[in-house]
Design a protein around this motif. Sequence first.
Motif, PDB file in Angstrom:
ATOM      1  N   ASP A 216      27.719 -25.301   4.010  1.00 38.84           N
ATOM      2  CA  ASP A 216      26.858 -26.478   4.217  1.00 38.84           C
ATOM      3  C   ASP A 216      27.696 -27.746   4.217  1.00 38.84           C
ATOM      4  OD1 ASP A 216      24.624 -24.908   4.342  1.00 38.84           O
ATOM      5  OD2 ASP A 216      23.877 -25.411   2.334  1.00 38.84           O
ATOM      6  N   ARG A 217      28.643 -27.819   3.279  1.00 40.59           N
ATOM      7  CA  ARG A 217      29.506 -29.016   3.200  1.00 40.59           C
ATOM      8  C   ARG A 217      30.363 -29.143   4.448  1.00 40.59           C
ATOM      9  NH1 ARG A 217      32.691 -29.263  -2.353  1.00 40.59           N
ATOM     10  NH2 ARG A 217      33.794 -30.965  -1.344  1.00 40.59           N
ATOM     11  N   LEU A 218      30.876 -28.017   4.920  1.00 40.54           N
ATOM     12  CA  LEU A 218      31.705 -28.028   6.128  1.00 40.54           C
ATOM     13  C   LEU A 218      30.877 -28.494   7.327  1.00 40.54           C
ATOM     14  CD1 LEU A 218      34.613 -27.057   7.181  1.00 40.54           C
ATOM     15  CD2 LEU A 218      33.379 -25.068   8.024  1.00 40.54           C
ATOM     16  N   ALA A 219      29.659 -27.975   7.427  1.00 40.23           N
ATOM     17  CA  ALA A 219      28.801 -28.334   8.562  1.00 40.23           C
ATOM     18  C   ALA A 219      28.444 -29.822   8.517  1.00 40.23           C
ATOM     19  CB  ALA A 219      27.533 -27.476   8.551  1.00 40.23           C
ATOM     20  N   ALA A 220      28.270 -30.353   7.311  1.00 40.11           N
ATOM     21  CA  ALA A 220      27.842 -31.748   7.186  1.00 40.11           C
ATOM     22  C   ALA A 220      28.998 -32.724   7.391  1.00 40.11           C
ATOM     23  CB  ALA A 220      27.213 -31.965   5.812  1.00 40.11           C
ATOM     24  N   GLY A 221      30.170 -32.409   6.827  1.00 43.66           N
ATOM     25  CA  GLY A 221      31.240 -33.424   6.831  1.00 43.66           C
ATOM     26  C   GLY A 221      32.569 -32.939   7.360  1.00 43.66           C
ATOM     27  N   GLY A 222      32.631 -31.737   7.887  1.00 42.55           N
ATOM     28  CA  GLY A 222      33.915 -31.208   8.372  1.00 42.55           C
ATOM     29  C   GLY A 222      34.823 -30.834   7.211  1.00 42.55           C
ATOM     30  N   PHE A 223      36.038 -30.411   7.553  1.00 45.41           N
ATOM     31  CA  PHE A 223      36.954 -29.920   6.525  1.00 45.41           C
ATOM     32  C   PHE A 223      37.522 -31.048   5.650  1.00 45.41           C
ATOM     33  CE2 PHE A 223      41.298 -28.592   5.250  1.00 45.41           C
ATOM     34  CZ  PHE A 223      40.913 -27.583   4.372  1.00 45.41           C
ATOM     35  N   THR A 224      37.477 -32.293   6.139  1.00 45.93           N
ATOM     36  CA  THR A 224      38.050 -33.428   5.393  1.00 45.93           C
ATOM     37  C   THR A 224      37.594 -33.412   3.931  1.00 45.93           C
ATOM     38  OG1 THR A 224      37.718 -34.612   7.440  1.00 45.93           O
ATOM     39  CG2 THR A 224      38.429 -35.928   5.556  1.00 45.93           C
ATOM     40  N   ALA A 225      36.315 -33.154   3.727  1.00 42.86           N
ATOM     41  CA  ALA A 225      35.746 -33.208   2.372  1.00 42.86           C
ATOM     42  C   ALA A 225      36.279 -32.087   1.484  1.00 42.86           C
ATOM     43  CB  ALA A 225      34.229 -33.127   2.462  1.00 42.86           C
ATOM     44  N   LEU A 226      36.858 -31.057   2.095  1.00 43.66           N
ATOM     45  CA  LEU A 226      37.319 -29.901   1.301  1.00 43.66           C
ATOM     46  C   LEU A 226      38.838 -29.834   1.192  1.00 43.66           C
ATOM     47  CD1 LEU A 226      34.880 -27.398   2.997  1.00 43.66           C
ATOM     48  CD2 LEU A 226      34.802 -28.082   0.592  1.00 43.66           C
ATOM     49  N   ARG A 227      39.499 -30.761   1.878  1.00 42.63           N
ATOM     50  CA  ARG A 227      40.963 -30.693   1.996  1.00 42.63           C
ATOM     51  C   ARG A 227      41.656 -30.767   0.632  1.00 42.63           C
ATOM     52  NH1 ARG A 227      44.368 -35.608   4.466  1.00 42.63           N
ATOM     53  NH2 ARG A 227      46.418 -34.625   4.466  1.00 42.63           N
ATOM     54  N   ASP A 228      41.227 -31.697  -0.218  1.00 47.37           N
ATOM     55  CA  ASP A 228      41.898 -31.847  -1.520  1.00 47.37           C
ATOM     56  C   ASP A 228      41.681 -30.610  -2.384  1.00 47.37           C
ATOM     57  OD1 ASP A 228      42.783 -34.252  -0.726  1.00 47.37           O
ATOM     58  OD2 ASP A 228      41.346 -35.440  -1.901  1.00 47.37           O
ATOM     59  N   GLU A 229      40.468 -30.065  -2.303  1.00 43.46           N
ATOM     60  CA  GLU A 229      40.173 -28.868  -3.101  1.00 43.46           C
ATOM     61  C   GLU A 229      41.042 -27.696  -2.630  1.00 43.46           C
ATOM     62  OE1 GLU A 229      36.344 -26.334  -4.691  1.00 43.46           O
ATOM     63  OE2 GLU A 229      35.986 -28.195  -3.599  1.00 43.46           O
ATOM     64  N   TRP A 230      41.254 -27.615  -1.291  1.00 42.56           N
ATOM     65  CA  TRP A 230      42.127 -26.550  -0.777  1.00 42.56           C
ATOM     66  C   TRP A 230      43.546 -26.742  -1.320  1.00 42.56           C
ATOM     67  CZ3 TRP A 230      46.581 -25.407   1.731  1.00 42.56           C
ATOM     68  CH2 TRP A 230      46.743 -24.070   2.110  1.00 42.56           C
ATOM     69  N   ALA A 231      44.046 -27.987  -1.288  1.00 45.17           N
ATOM     70  CA  ALA A 231      45.425 -28.250  -1.753  1.00 45.17           C
ATOM     71  C   ALA A 231      45.578 -27.873  -3.233  1.00 45.17           C
ATOM     72  CB  ALA A 231      45.790 -29.708  -1.521  1.00 45.17           C
TER      73      ALA A 231
END
Length: 285
Positions: A216-231
């Motif tokens: 849902d987060r990816l669909a709403a805001g793209g990967f940008t919002a998850l980038r720090d969590e991935w790092a």
Amino acid sequence: MIIGDNHGVPVDDSAVTKPTSPPLIDPVRLQALLGTARGRFDVDALVECESTSSILLERATQGAPAGSVLVADRQTAGRGRRGRSWQSSPESSLTFSVLWRFDGGVERLSGLSLAVGVAVQRALTACGAQGVKLKWPNDLLLNDAKLGGILIEMQSERKSMLAVIGIGLNLGLPVGDEGQPGFGFPVAALAQAISPLPDRHQLLAEILIALATILDRLAAGGFTALRDEWAECNAWQDRPVQLLHDGVVEKEGICRGVDVDGALLIESTLGVERCLSGDLSLRAL
Ligand code: BTN
């Protein structure tokens, strides 16, 4: 949730072996563990099939809805990235695929495999696993050994993108195989990170719940919002790595995480370069 339902669509099930005993996953038991995500998944469980992803792709073309999940105890032709096969065994693996749909075109889905990695890492951590990390683009690691893999397959539909997300997790190590390399890489198992191992229904439910949130987060805001969590989950952040294509080293440098579209960033004397594909490995110093 519709249990074991095929949506009334005739399906070529020649790739599905008729069960002689029930599958290890009971969809009714799983349903009860899905909490607020319960209405979003439609789970089918098989004792054996060729590949959960292949079957789900087939079902998708026949109208299966988003949220369809197929879990199998055993795959006879499990598939991995880059045309590799994926070996698993009923007692020591959790193998399943999830069908999802996203509005718009493929450009909105860069970073999907990384986002799925974040969801699985989060779910395993919530189940009590310590030290589960991610390796670009879509491996789950434990102590630098491969704990699981993610295979994303996408198709464009009229107004949306269809994604089949295949996930294979090693719950235990086959006897005599502890730490042995698989595809040239050491293998890890979840049992090394959580003791006792949670029930597989609990694990699958946690992963599906986390997936619904992250997708849902990816669909709403793209990967940008998850980038720090991935790092934060990046096993090799700021460590020396090399990127290989077909076994040939193409780039060497320090891993600096990923860009906003999920491209890997490697810093060398040439500066920070973006990498879109390849196999990453740690570089011995
Ligand atoms: C990789 O690391 O190469 C990705 C492995 C993905 C394996 C899973 S198991 C469930 C699903 N069905 C398949 O045939 N492959 C994926």
